[in-house]
Design a protein around this motif. Sequence first.
Motif, mmCIF file in Angstrom:
data_model
loop_
_atom_site.group_PDB
_atom_site.id
_atom_site.type_symbol
_atom_site.label_atom_id
_atom_site.label_comp_id
_atom_site.label_asym_id
_atom_site.label_seq_id
_atom_site.Cartn_x
_atom_site.Cartn_y
_atom_site.Cartn_z
ATOM 1 N N LEU A 80 4.433 -30.806 2.510
ATOM 2 C CA LEU A 80 3.942 -30.015 1.381
ATOM 3 C C LEU A 80 4.101 -30.704 0.029
ATOM 4 N N VAL A 81 5.119 -31.570 -0.085
ATOM 5 C CA VAL A 81 5.407 -32.230 -1.361
ATOM 6 C C VAL A 81 5.342 -33.745 -1.151
ATOM 7 N N ALA A 82 4.367 -34.377 -1.753
ATOM 8 C CA ALA A 82 4.167 -35.819 -1.581
ATOM 9 C C ALA A 82 5.389 -36.607 -2.058
ATOM 10 N N GLY A 83 5.793 -37.586 -1.255
ATOM 11 C CA GLY A 83 6.849 -38.506 -1.649
ATOM 12 C C GLY A 83 8.264 -37.994 -1.460
ATOM 13 N N ILE A 84 8.442 -36.824 -0.854
ATOM 14 C CA ILE A 84 9.781 -36.261 -0.652
ATOM 15 C C ILE A 84 10.238 -36.575 0.774
ATOM 16 N N GLU A 85 11.436 -37.129 0.881
ATOM 17 C CA GLU A 85 12.042 -37.327 2.199
ATOM 18 C C GLU A 85 12.453 -35.966 2.739
ATOM 19 N N PRO A 86 12.438 -35.768 4.048
ATOM 20 C CA PRO A 86 12.824 -34.458 4.597
ATOM 21 C C PRO A 86 14.261 -34.093 4.234
#
Length: 156
Positions: free
Chosen positions: A120-126
């Motif tokens: 859902l959020v580009a560039g965010i690690e889980p």
Amino acid sequence: MQLFLMRHGEAGYQAHSDRERTLTDTGRYHTSVMSNWLGKSVVEFDLVLVSPYLRAQQSWQEVSKHFPEPRKWLTLDELVPSGDPSTAAALTVAYAEQFKADKVLVIAHMPLLGYMVSELVAGIEPPLFATSGVTLIDKHCEPASLIWQHAPHSIS
């Protein structure tokens, strides 16, 4: 839209299957604590999507004591621990659009929730989710952004 992703409360291990694990007293308490805290900034949820697993259903029962009945709530078979994060994220957004929901609560599991954040959020690690932990994603603008992530121990 605002997406509130919540991990179920702490669950015990005395069950015939993972699907049937129940909340512990601590799990119920922490879910209640998070619900009280959320209630200070969220008046109601338009849409609630919940995993079919018992501990997630029980978490929703705890949360629902603190909020008015949502316009719509559904149990989604895709919101299980081994669910496909791309499918789960797409379904969440599609249901939110279908029901014209601005505030959406999803109650599910790790690792699915962490991977949904990445979808859902580009560039965010889980991110990791503590039990009863909640993450807010704002999708009012593109790209979506992660606003905050809290756990019961971080708000008390």
